[in-house]
Design an enzyme around this catalytic site. Sequence first.
Site, PDB file in Angstrom:
ATOM      1  N   ARG A 108       0.851  -1.189   0.000  1.00 40.56           N
ATOM      2  CA  ARG A 108       0.000   0.000   0.000  1.00 40.56           C
ATOM      3  C   ARG A 108       0.883   1.234   0.000  1.00 40.56           C
ATOM      4  O   ARG A 108       1.988   1.221   0.541  1.00 40.56           O
ATOM      5  CB  ARG A 108      -0.902   0.029   1.235  1.00 40.56           C
ATOM      6  CG  ARG A 108      -2.039  -0.958   1.189  1.00 40.56           C
ATOM      7  CD  ARG A 108      -2.995  -0.783   2.359  1.00 40.56           C
ATOM      8  NE  ARG A 108      -2.395  -1.135   3.622  1.00 40.56           N
ATOM      9  CZ  ARG A 108      -1.940  -0.284   4.522  1.00 40.56           C
ATOM     10  NH1 ARG A 108      -2.030   1.022   4.314  1.00 40.56           N
ATOM     11  NH2 ARG A 108      -1.398  -0.698   5.642  1.00 40.56           N
ATOM     12  N   TYR A 157      -1.009  -3.820  -7.029  1.00 41.02           N
ATOM     13  CA  TYR A 157      -0.847  -4.482  -5.731  1.00 41.02           C
ATOM     14  C   TYR A 157      -2.166  -4.505  -4.940  1.00 41.02           C
ATOM     15  O   TYR A 157      -2.856  -3.473  -4.845  1.00 41.02           O
ATOM     16  CB  TYR A 157       0.260  -3.804  -4.891  1.00 41.02           C
ATOM     17  CG  TYR A 157       0.220  -4.309  -3.482  1.00 41.02           C
ATOM     18  CD1 TYR A 157       0.767  -5.561  -3.160  1.00 41.02           C
ATOM     19  CD2 TYR A 157      -0.462  -3.614  -2.490  1.00 41.02           C
ATOM     20  CE1 TYR A 157       0.642  -6.071  -1.884  1.00 41.02           C
ATOM     21  CE2 TYR A 157      -0.582  -4.128  -1.208  1.00 41.02           C
ATOM     22  CZ  TYR A 157      -0.029  -5.350  -0.916  1.00 41.02           C
ATOM     23  OH  TYR A 157      -0.165  -5.874   0.342  1.00 41.02           O
ATOM     24  N   LYS A 190      -9.582  -2.141   1.822  1.00 44.73           N
ATOM     25  CA  LYS A 190      -9.267  -0.944   2.617  1.00 44.73           C
ATOM     26  C   LYS A 190     -10.030   0.284   2.096  1.00 44.73           C
ATOM     27  O   LYS A 190     -10.495   1.110   2.886  1.00 44.73           O
ATOM     28  CB  LYS A 190      -7.771  -0.677   2.584  1.00 44.73           C
ATOM     29  CG  LYS A 190      -6.909  -1.842   3.044  1.00 44.73           C
ATOM     30  CD  LYS A 190      -7.168  -2.216   4.464  1.00 44.73           C
ATOM     31  CE  LYS A 190      -6.138  -3.219   4.963  1.00 44.73           C
ATOM     32  NZ  LYS A 190      -6.414  -3.616   6.344  1.00 44.73           N
ATOM     33  N   HIS A 247     -11.007  -1.501  11.763  1.00 44.39           N
ATOM     34  CA  HIS A 247      -9.898  -2.372  11.330  1.00 44.39           C
ATOM     35  C   HIS A 247      -9.691  -3.437  12.414  1.00 44.39           C
ATOM     36  O   HIS A 247      -8.719  -3.386  13.164  1.00 44.39           O
ATOM     37  CB  HIS A 247      -8.658  -1.481  11.162  1.00 44.39           C
ATOM     38  CG  HIS A 247      -7.498  -2.150  10.500  1.00 44.39           C
ATOM     39  ND1 HIS A 247      -6.232  -1.638  10.542  1.00 44.39           N
ATOM     40  CD2 HIS A 247      -7.410  -3.275   9.754  1.00 44.39           C
ATOM     41  CE1 HIS A 247      -5.414  -2.423   9.865  1.00 44.39           C
ATOM     42  NE2 HIS A 247      -6.101  -3.426   9.385  1.00 44.39           N
ATOM     43  N   SER A 282      -0.289  -3.031  12.142  1.00 44.93           N
ATOM     44  CA  SER A 282       0.325  -4.160  11.433  1.00 44.93           C
ATOM     45  C   SER A 282       1.527  -4.677  12.232  1.00 44.93           C
ATOM     46  O   SER A 282       2.083  -3.972  13.081  1.00 44.93           O
ATOM     47  CB  SER A 282       0.723  -3.755  10.029  1.00 44.93           C
ATOM     48  OG  SER A 282       1.532  -2.628  10.086  1.00 44.93           O
ATOM     49  N   CYS A 312       1.514  -7.053  14.504  1.00 41.37           N
ATOM     50  CA  CYS A 312       1.222  -7.382  15.907  1.00 41.37           C
ATOM     51  C   CYS A 312       0.523  -8.734  16.032  1.00 41.37           C
ATOM     52  O   CYS A 312      -0.025  -9.052  17.088  1.00 41.37           O
ATOM     53  CB  CYS A 312       0.352  -6.302  16.536  1.00 41.37           C
ATOM     54  SG  CYS A 312       1.231  -4.760  16.826  1.00 41.37           S
ATOM     55  N   ASP A 371      -9.594  -9.074   9.639  1.00 37.89           N
ATOM     56  CA  ASP A 371      -9.085  -7.732   9.301  1.00 37.89           C
ATOM     57  C   ASP A 371     -10.097  -6.597   9.491  1.00 37.89           C
ATOM     58  O   ASP A 371      -9.715  -5.522   9.921  1.00 37.89           O
ATOM     59  CB  ASP A 371      -8.604  -7.738   7.839  1.00 37.89           C
ATOM     60  CG  ASP A 371      -7.711  -6.554   7.511  1.00 37.89           C
ATOM     61  OD1 ASP A 371      -6.927  -6.144   8.393  1.00 37.89           O
ATOM     62  OD2 ASP A 371      -7.793  -6.022   6.394  1.00 37.89           O
ATOM     63  N   ARG A 399       1.917 -12.212  -0.109  1.00 35.57           N
ATOM     64  CA  ARG A 399       0.562 -12.453   0.401  1.00 35.57           C
ATOM     65  C   ARG A 399      -0.048 -13.753  -0.087  1.00 35.57           C
ATOM     66  O   ARG A 399       0.349 -14.286  -1.128  1.00 35.57           O
ATOM     67  CB  ARG A 399      -0.353 -11.316  -0.070  1.00 35.57           C
ATOM     68  CG  ARG A 399       0.045  -9.941   0.428  1.00 35.57           C
ATOM     69  CD  ARG A 399      -0.476  -9.710   1.818  1.00 35.57           C
ATOM     70  NE  ARG A 399       0.002  -8.485   2.419  1.00 35.57           N
ATOM     71  CZ  ARG A 399      -0.677  -7.789   3.324  1.00 35.57           C
ATOM     72  NH1 ARG A 399      -1.862  -8.193   3.709  1.00 35.57           N
ATOM     73  NH2 ARG A 399      -0.168  -6.710   3.867  1.00 35.57           N
TER      74      ARG A 399
END
Length: 591
Positions: free
Chosen positions: A69, A197, A206, A226, A248, A250, A277, A376
């Site tokens: 991103r 991407y 998102k 989120h 992110s 975590c 997510d 991914r």
Amino acid sequence: MTSNKHVLSWIEEMQAMTQPDRVVWIDGSEEQAEALRAEAVASGEMIKLNEEKLPGCYLHRTAVNDVARVEGRTFICTSKKEDTGNINNWMDPKECYDKLSKLYRGAMKGRTMYVIPYSMGIVGSDFAKYGIELTDSIYVVLNMLTMTRVGNNVLEALGDDAGFIKGLHAKADLDEENRYICHFPEDNTIWSVNSGYGGNVLLGKKCFALRIASYLGRKEGWMAEHMLILGVEYPDGDVKYISAAFPSACGKTNLAMLIPPEIYKNKGYKVWCVGDDIAWLRVGSDGRLWAVNPENGFFGVAPGTNDKSNPNALATTMRDTIFTNVVHDLDNNTVWWEGLNDNPPANAIDWKGNPWDYKKYDKHDKSTCGAHPNSRFTAKAINCPCISDKFNDPAGVPISAIIFGGRRAKTAPLVYQSFNWQHGTFVGSIMASETTAAASGAVGVVRRDPMAMRPFTGYDMGDYFAHWLEMGKKIPNAPKIFHVNWFRTDDEGNFIWPGFGDNMRVLMWILDRCAGKADAVETAIGYVPKAEDINIEGLDITADTIRELLSVDHDSWLEDCANIEEFYETIGDRVPAELKEELAALKKRLG
Ligand code: OXD
Ligand code: MN
């Protein structure tokens, strides 16, 4: 197809601008999807993997300059700059439409425009919202087929309504200098150009389900967050649901698919994943907060996923999956990534498409990785062994607890509970993570990431906090709000808490608190558990270690308060007075 004139006239306009050779409507059928896969394989856009080992799986490589991103090139375009706020990038809508129209003009010449009607949430349900994405990428079509609910039934559910999100994506030249991800919340429109991407081009995720949906949620009285959603099943069959927001890196996907430790498993406890997510949350007629996962699949980070860290995620990727930017094992025609196992393939191609020699891999040097660190998997939620039986329930699940988390070496204790919804909103607003050695730049720098929504709020952050406070007044039976930190370290920098499945021990205290079954100690920052109330049976940890993990160091919190004050100033004058009062009260309690 459809006779919806809003849909048809918009597509005509976009077609006139981008000038594709042909237009193909995606109907959601398996036959059409299979034909598109075959076309992508024939053109080299995707590689078909070993059908026996990885049935229905494909590998795709993005352009080398297009792997993540791009927050710096992501814009919110509201007519008034102050509605976008200081945390987001703003562009005037007219200026943005003009600028991007030039990039889109003729961008699909020689290409096909695919029309993807999709739903976020279950088609026809109260939670569902519809979108149409126009794209010139088969990869996008195939990913959207996994990540959302696509097909003619979406057009039927939309009928003649104008209330759909208009998404336009063109790969154009993948020119980084002209890459834009732009949101027009006042027009229900998303324009993305010059990227291929995932996070920039799967517009349902998102862009829609967080940025546009957060704007709609504020207008309509609900919340787009989120957050993962999980259910803990008790031995008597009762299931309690938790939603949780983490920045992110975590372990959000790992928590969403947690494997209970033996001591719980043996007694019959189970954990179910509803989402990894995004959560859409509404107040139910029973006064509780109800959540759905608006997505239909997982777009997860591959590196580090293995049969210890997340066996459920790994199992999910074993069929019907699109892998992006991982290593191609040529001998087996399978895939590999750093952290999958200790057997990197000898005959391999890296994420850039070059031969890769694992012997030259140095874990301290990212440039030697075979898989891109942000590589991914796009996998179907229903293929997850621990997917909840409520995943497809249009009503969603009632939330007992909301958890915020961050990666803090010292400041935040293992877990604490906020005093009430307003204080809980404050706790979410000050969420932060410290940069690790893995990230580029300085180590230990605090990045504030309120509710893990910093890059995903479609309007001013101060207004977003105010919306949280407003929602609290509308939920008679609101979830309790907690904060966790799995990442406290000792003086040598080693993690003290074992993490992973053992995080369930903390979830159980949280759920006991919600049920009024556990005691707590009141501290300056909130309620922390009594050390003996965290179950350590079977762990190589003492009650003293738990006491250390739960300690609240006033000096480091006072330092944090100064940083929070600066952050609130950056957000600007729309930070609600209630949160500034919470900050002042915290400072006073700290002494
Ligand atoms: C994601 C992210 O990809 O948060 O989910 O960046
Ligand atoms: Mn995310």
